[in-house]
Structure formats: structure tokens, C-alpha cells
Design a protein around this motif. Structure first.
Motif, mmCIF file in Angstrom:
data_model
loop_
_atom_site.group_PDB
_atom_site.id
_atom_site.type_symbol
_atom_site.label_atom_id
_atom_site.label_comp_id
_atom_site.label_asym_id
_atom_site.label_seq_id
_atom_site.Cartn_x
_atom_site.Cartn_y
_atom_site.Cartn_z
ATOM 1 N N THR A 16 -17.355 -12.966 -2.649
ATOM 2 C CA THR A 16 -16.787 -11.975 -1.735
ATOM 3 C C THR A 16 -15.269 -12.086 -1.730
ATOM 4 O O THR A 16 -14.715 -13.101 -2.151
ATOM 5 C CB THR A 16 -17.276 -12.214 -0.293
ATOM 6 N N THR A 17 -14.617 -11.062 -1.201
ATOM 7 C CA THR A 17 -13.153 -11.130 -1.121
ATOM 8 C C THR A 17 -12.727 -12.209 -0.123
ATOM 9 O O THR A 17 -11.706 -12.863 -0.314
ATOM 10 C CB THR A 17 -12.540 -9.779 -0.703
ATOM 11 N N ALA A 18 -13.540 -12.432 0.925
ATOM 12 C CA ALA A 18 -13.207 -13.500 1.866
ATOM 13 C C ALA A 18 -13.306 -14.853 1.178
ATOM 14 O O ALA A 18 -12.498 -15.747 1.422
ATOM 15 C CB ALA A 18 -14.141 -13.445 3.078
ATOM 16 N N GLY A 19 -14.283 -14.998 0.291
ATOM 17 C CA GLY A 19 -14.421 -16.241 -0.468
ATOM 18 C C GLY A 19 -13.215 -16.467 -1.363
ATOM 19 O O GLY A 19 -12.698 -17.582 -1.483
ATOM 20 N N ALA A 21 -10.255 -15.336 -0.770
ATOM 21 C CA ALA A 21 -9.142 -15.666 0.121
ATOM 22 C C ALA A 21 -9.150 -17.148 0.443
ATOM 23 O O ALA A 21 -8.120 -17.820 0.410
ATOM 24 C CB ALA A 21 -9.243 -14.842 1.403
ATOM 25 N N LYS A 22 -10.345 -17.681 0.739
ATOM 26 C CA LYS A 22 -10.451 -19.088 1.100
ATOM 27 C C LYS A 22 -9.984 -19.968 -0.062
ATOM 28 O O LYS A 22 -9.183 -20.888 0.110
ATOM 29 C CB LYS A 22 -11.889 -19.435 1.460
ATOM 30 N N VAL B 147 -4.920 -13.877 4.926
ATOM 31 C CA VAL B 147 -4.275 -14.939 4.150
ATOM 32 C C VAL B 147 -2.849 -15.293 4.575
ATOM 33 O O VAL B 147 -2.531 -16.464 4.752
ATOM 34 C CB VAL B 147 -4.296 -14.683 2.619
ATOM 35 N N THR B 190 -19.868 -8.651 6.160
ATOM 36 C CA THR B 190 -19.815 -7.982 4.861
ATOM 37 C C THR B 190 -18.949 -8.753 3.857
ATOM 38 O O THR B 190 -18.717 -8.273 2.742
ATOM 39 C CB THR B 190 -19.246 -6.553 5.000
ATOM 40 N N GLY B 191 -18.485 -9.933 4.260
ATOM 41 C CA GLY B 191 -17.727 -10.752 3.311
ATOM 42 C C GLY B 191 -16.299 -10.302 3.113
ATOM 43 O O GLY B 191 -15.624 -10.714 2.184
ATOM 44 N N GLU B 192 -15.807 -9.480 4.021
ATOM 45 C CA GLU B 192 -14.429 -9.006 3.885
ATOM 46 C C GLU B 192 -13.458 -9.816 4.717
ATOM 47 O O GLU B 192 -12.258 -9.647 4.594
ATOM 48 C CB GLU B 192 -14.322 -7.558 4.383
ATOM 49 N N MET B 193 -13.984 -10.623 5.633
ATOM 50 C CA MET B 193 -13.088 -11.379 6.500
ATOM 51 C C MET B 193 -13.530 -12.832 6.530
ATOM 52 O O MET B 193 -14.725 -13.119 6.543
ATOM 53 C CB MET B 193 -13.108 -10.787 7.914
ATOM 54 N N LEU B 194 -12.557 -13.718 6.534
ATOM 55 C CA LEU B 194 -12.859 -15.151 6.558
ATOM 56 C C LEU B 194 -13.606 -15.520 7.838
ATOM 57 O O LEU B 194 -13.176 -15.170 8.924
ATOM 58 C CB LEU B 194 -11.553 -15.948 6.508
ATOM 59 N N PRO B 195 -14.719 -16.240 7.698
ATOM 60 C CA PRO B 195 -15.418 -16.695 8.904
ATOM 61 C C PRO B 195 -14.646 -17.807 9.601
ATOM 62 O O PRO B 195 -13.777 -18.447 9.002
ATOM 63 C CB PRO B 195 -16.760 -17.203 8.376
ATOM 64 N N ASP B 198 -14.471 -21.351 8.084
ATOM 65 C CA ASP B 198 -13.582 -21.471 6.928
ATOM 66 C C ASP B 198 -12.126 -21.611 7.381
ATOM 67 O O ASP B 198 -11.369 -22.408 6.829
ATOM 68 C CB ASP B 198 -13.709 -20.244 6.015
ATOM 69 N N ILE B 202 -9.800 -24.825 6.572
ATOM 70 C CA ILE B 202 -8.543 -24.732 5.842
ATOM 71 C C ILE B 202 -7.419 -25.348 6.661
ATOM 72 O O ILE B 202 -6.590 -26.090 6.150
ATOM 73 C CB ILE B 202 -8.220 -23.255 5.514
#
Ligand SMILES: Nc1ncnc2c1ncn2[C@@H]1O[C@H](COP(=O)(O)OP(=O)(O)OP(=O)(O)O)[C@@H](O)[C@H]1O
Ligand SMILES: [Mg+2]
Lengths: 103, 280
Positions: A16-19, A21-22, B147, B190-195, B198, B202
């Protein structure tokens, strides 16, 4: 994913794009954290190295060079000590005594 | 009596520091604490507007810091929340008009009168941010799930550790808390934003709270009301939760109030040491 995979370069691209980003953040922050502490510790490291080396060999403090080279995948810490032409190696005991600061 | 100083900071601009200072300060005051919120964003002054006291500012933080007015002349008492006070800043002064000595004096005086002093820091890591951070006992790092905001939060965390009065004088370090704002659980799905876990991973900082992306925030600032004044809204509830957590009243997992449903966020699995010693 194990840490070794990072060095081997077998990372699977994140799903995913969030992945993504991480992963990008972890890499960039690891570098920036080294840079940050690098500013502080290099002069101190250099001073302490001079003191230690001078206990064993008579050196010119200016002939010690410490540098941190930050590459993309790896950083190297280079320490260069230039020894005087014919420094007689002092015995361990004398060296220790000579290195102790006068109290 | 000596106040606890909480600095609200972020590194990156526009992430919700001023909104948080107003809402967190108001929520603390609603619990009966004597609170003063101080605007350190000299030249860009906004805390007065968010709190709806802009017309009442005659003297400000800079006048007091430079000895041109007494603290009592510059402090503005909120008309809706009894124990909330505001020390606004000026739009006309130079960015670095605050001197360390001036700030020291004002902080010393405020500490005598309040339980909590909240410092609304400007963005960046320059003069104003240094001034706002220097006296901190706690720092709330506001961060969006994005980010560049996370990167700058990491930078400011390093900065707090090195540049505060606590660090310089060898006291217990500043307690750092992370507040994630403008969070959208649907986009995480939907995987568009960092949970959240995470972001926590970080930055390795304690998560104080999560404020959802909320329409109530704009509505509140339009009206000059702190977002926590109406605790029936999702954002208001989130700020009250963060304050309860800050005061050590609650320890359960952080709730994210989504517009439609309330989602409970899975907390990070407990670390090895914590499991070993059975910490909460
Ligand atoms: N949870 C939220 N949901 C929706 N909008 C928000 C939320 N939090 C803040 N905002 C909006 O984001 C904008 C920036 O907020 P704010 O002024 O608090 O940020 P800031 O960090 O203080 O900015 P600056 O760095 O310029 O001082 C404002 O328009 C505010 O209404
Ligand atoms: Mg602001």
C-alpha cells in the motif's frame, strides 16, 4: 522481513502507499538521527582519541583526523592518525604515567 | 505552587498546534485547573482568534516580556471558561523580539499563578520555537499521519531532548507525548494513511491521543471557540480523552471517533520488558 533482507536488498515492495510511506520514513529517519548526533560527537571523539593515542605515542594533535562519511547505504567513520617519523615506542608503564594528567 | 509547563510543538507548520493549545487548555480548565495559554508565535498571532478574544487584546506577551506592561494588564480571562486565561502575542513585533530573559521573567510570574501553562510554539526550529520549548516540563508533539509531518516531528523530538532547560541543567528530561491530528480511520483501512501503531513505531514516543479529521474544528474556530468546548463533537471528545490520559485518569486503548462509527484502535503489542514485568 528480517533485518538481513535490508542489507541483501531483497525487500518486497510494500503493498500500500501507507506501507511505502512507513518504509521511506524509517530509512530517512535512520540517516537523519545519525547526522544529528554526528554533529555533537565528532569533536569530542577527536579530542578523546588524541588523549588516548598521546598516551602511547608522541603525536601532534593536529595530525589526528576524524571524519564521518555518510553514504546512501552505509556510513563510514574514518580515523587517521599520522605518526611522527621515528617515534620510539614507549613502554606501557611510562606511557600510562605520561598520559595521566597532572593533578 | 509552581505550574507545569506544556509546550505544543510540531516542527512542520499548519498541523494543528494552535487548535490543540486552545482545545487542550480549555479542556484542562473545564476540569477546574487554572490554565494560561501563551502564544509564542510572534508576528503571526492566531491563538487569540481561535479562542475568540481577539478584540480584547490591548497589551500582550511582548509588552510584559519587555517590561512595558504588567502581567495582570495583559492576561485575558475567558468569558465562557472560568479558569482559562490567555496571554496573546503581537503581530507587529519582530520575529525574534522575545528575549530569553524576558521569557524567563514572564514564565516565573505565570508559574506562581497557574496550575498549567501551555505554550503554543511557532513552526520550525528557530528562535520562537526555542523560546517556547526552553521551559517545557512536557512537550506535546502534534503530528499529522503524513510523511513530512512525521519527519519533522522526529526532528523536533531530537531538539527537545537537547535544547530544553531540563536538558541543559541535567534535570529529568522533558516528557514527550505524541498527538496525532487530522486522522482518518477510513483511509487507514484502504491503506492510504499510516496506522497509529506505525507512527508510534517510527517515532517511538508515547501516544497521548488521536484527533480525527473533523468538520467540528473549522466550525469551532469560525466561532472563536476552543474545539473541546462542545464535548459532543468527535474532535471535542478526542481532546477531552487526551487530557484525561495526560492527567493519568484513563489507561484504556485510544478511541478514534470516526464520523460514523467509533473504532477502537488496536494498541501496539506489549514489548518484551513490559510483558516480563507486567506493566500496564
Ligand atoms: N482535527 C482537525 N480536523 C480538521 N481540521 C483541522 C484539525 N486540526 C486542525 N485543523 C485545521 O488545520 C488548520 C491549521 O491548524 P492550526 O492553525 O491549529 O495549525 P498550527 O500548527 O498552529 O499552524 P501554524 O504552524 O501556522 O501555527 C486550521 O485551518 C484548522 O482549522
Ligand atoms: Mg499556530
Amino acid at each position: 522481513m528480517s533485518w538481513l533482507d535490508v542489507f541483501r536488498g531483497n525487500r518486497k515492495p510494500p503493498a500500500t502507499t501507507a506501507g511505502a510511506a512507513k518504509e521511506r520514513l524509517q530509512i530517512v529517519l535512520a540517516h537523519e538521527r545519525i547526522n544529528r548526533s554526528g554533529d555533537d560527537f565528532l569533536p569530542r571523539l577527536q579530542r578523546e582519541l588524541i588523549q588516548v593515542v598521546a598516551r602511547y605515542v608522541a603525536i601532534d594533535p593536529k595530525a589526528v583526523n576524524v571524519s564521518l562519511d555518510r553514504g546512501g547505504d552505509m556510513s563510514t567513520l574514518a580515523i587517521e592518525v599520522e605518526l611522527p617519523p621515528a617515534a620510539p615506542p614507549p613502554t606501557g608503564r611510562d606511557a600510562a604515567a605520561a598520559g595521566r594528567p597532572a593533578v | 505552587m509552581s505550574a507545569t509547563v506544556i509546550t505544543i510543538t510540531s516542527g512542520k507548520g499548519g498541523v494543528g498546534k494552535t487548535t490543540t493549545t486552545a482545545a487542550f487548555g480549555a479542556a484542562l480548565a473545564l476540569r477546574g485547573k487554572r490554565v494560561c495559554v501563551v502564544d509564542f508565535d510572534v508576528g503571526l498571532r492566531n491563538l487569540d482568534l481561535v479562542l475568540g478574544i481577539e478584540k480584547r487584546v490591548v497589551y500582550d506577551f511582548l509588552h510584559v516580556a519587555n517590561g512595558q506592561a504588567k502581567l495582570q494588564q495583559a492576561l485575558i480571562r475567558d468569558k465562557r471558561i472560568d479558569k482559562l486565561h490567555v496571554l496573546a502575542t503581537s503581530q507587529t513585533h519582530e520575529k525574534d523580539a522575545l528575549t530569553p530573559e524576558g521569557v524567563n521573567r514572564v514564565m516565573a510570574e505565570l508559574k506562581e499563578e497557574f496550575d498549567y501553562i501551555l505554550c503554543d510554539s511557532p513552526a520550525g526550529i528557530e528562535h520562537g520555537a526555542i523560546m517556547a520549548l526552553y521551559h517545557a516540563d512536557h512537550a506535546i508533539v502534534v503530528c499529522n499521519p503524513e510523511v513530512s509531518s512525521i519527519r519533522d516531528a522526529d526532528r523536533i523530538l531530537g531538539f527537545i531532548a537537547a535544547r530544553s532547560k531540563r536538558a541543559e541543567t541535567g534535570m529529568e528530561p522533558v516528557q514527550e507525548h505524541l498527538l496525532v491530528t487530522r486522522f482518518d480511520p477510513d483511509r487507514v483501512k484502504t491503506g492510504e494513511m499510516l496506522p497509529l501503531n506505525d507512527i508510534q513505531d517510527i517515532l517511538s514516543a508515547e501516544l497521548l491521543g488521536v484527533v480525527p479529521e473533523s468538520k467540528a474544528v473549522l466550525r469551532a474556530s469560525n466561532a472563536g471557540m476552543p474545539a473541546s468546548l462542545d464535548s459532543g463533537t468527535d474532535a471535542g471528545r478526542a481532546y477531552h480523552d487526551a487530557v484525561a490520559r495526560f492527567l493519568g485518569e484513563v489507561r484504556d486503548p485510544i478511541r478514534v471517533a470516526a464520523p460514523r462509527a467509533t473504532v477502537t484502535v488496536q494498541e501496539e503489542p506489549r514489548g518484551f520488558l513490559r510483558r516480563l514485568f507486567g506493566f500496564a
